[in-house]
Design a protein around this motif. Sequence first.
Motif, PDB file in Angstrom:
ATOM      1  N   SER A 149       0.678  -1.241  -0.089  1.00 22.43           N
ATOM      2  CA  SER A 149      -0.033   0.153   0.022  1.00 22.43           C
ATOM      3  C   SER A 149       0.829   1.236   0.068  1.00 22.43           C
ATOM      4  O   SER A 149       0.343   2.345  -0.347  1.00 22.43           O
ATOM      5  N   GLN A 150       2.065   1.364   0.596  1.00 24.21           N
ATOM      6  CA  GLN A 150       3.072   2.490   0.304  1.00 24.21           C
ATOM      7  C   GLN A 150       3.836   2.274  -0.699  1.00 24.21           C
ATOM      8  O   GLN A 150       4.716   3.148  -0.823  1.00 24.21           O
ATOM      9  N   GLY A 151       3.642   1.627  -1.701  1.00 29.15           N
ATOM     10  CA  GLY A 151       4.417   1.542  -3.222  1.00 29.15           C
ATOM     11  C   GLY A 151       5.617   0.761  -2.651  1.00 29.15           C
ATOM     12  O   GLY A 151       6.412   0.647  -3.905  1.00 29.15           O
ATOM     13  N   LYS A 152       5.947  -0.010  -1.991  1.00 25.19           N
ATOM     14  CA  LYS A 152       7.209  -0.641  -1.730  1.00 25.19           C
ATOM     15  C   LYS A 152       7.082  -2.264  -2.332  1.00 25.19           C
ATOM     16  O   LYS A 152       5.884  -2.631  -2.328  1.00 25.19           O
ATOM     17  N   ASN A 153       8.048  -2.653  -2.484  1.00 29.21           N
ATOM     18  CA  ASN A 153       8.044  -4.165  -2.885  1.00 29.21           C
ATOM     19  C   ASN A 153       7.506  -4.842  -1.727  1.00 29.21           C
ATOM     20  O   ASN A 153       7.994  -4.785  -0.900  1.00 29.21           O
ATOM     21  N   ALA A 154       6.712  -5.960  -2.300  1.00 27.87           N
ATOM     22  CA  ALA A 154       6.523  -6.978  -1.492  1.00 27.87           C
ATOM     23  C   ALA A 154       7.345  -8.032  -0.954  1.00 27.87           C
ATOM     24  O   ALA A 154       8.362  -8.298  -1.838  1.00 27.87           O
TER      25      ALA A 154
END
Length: 168
Positions: A149-154
């Motif tokens: 949700s913050q745009g970081k890689n899973a």
Amino acid sequence: MIRGDTTVDLTIGGMIAGLVVVTILFGMMGLIFNETFTVLQSNQKYLNFFTEAQMISNTLNQLLSQSVWTTKDKIYDNTTNGFKIGYFDPTGGMPKVQYLTLEYDSSSREIRFNGKKILGLSNMISNIKFEVNDTYILMTIETDKIKDSQGKNAKYTVPLLTILTESS
């Protein structure tokens, strides 16, 4: 006077209104199908990532279950993409511990054990990192194909199996 037959008057206005209603209904159905397929594609990415992460974890757990845990200072943490851990050397008379390297090579997308390929990974996996603690080894698997949700890689972090014995 009552007539026995009823007639329906078709007007241009009525036909246009009917077409507008049908067009709106088809448009809404298209939006619903589009959203459904988007969710299914997203779920398929998650499924592929977690399935591969579980396969990696299972393979490494099998490999590490044969190792010998000493202490953290004897496990040489050469990089975050690999570490050395002890295994009993079966050659010779007295058993001794030899240290073998387990590492992830990001350029070839392979997990190697003592320089030999044990797993080839898909492009779903972008990085694997290992963290050696006092009593366990943490593995973090990352993908750049899914964002949180913050745009970081899973990321998927799991402790690796260390049913290991103390050696001297």
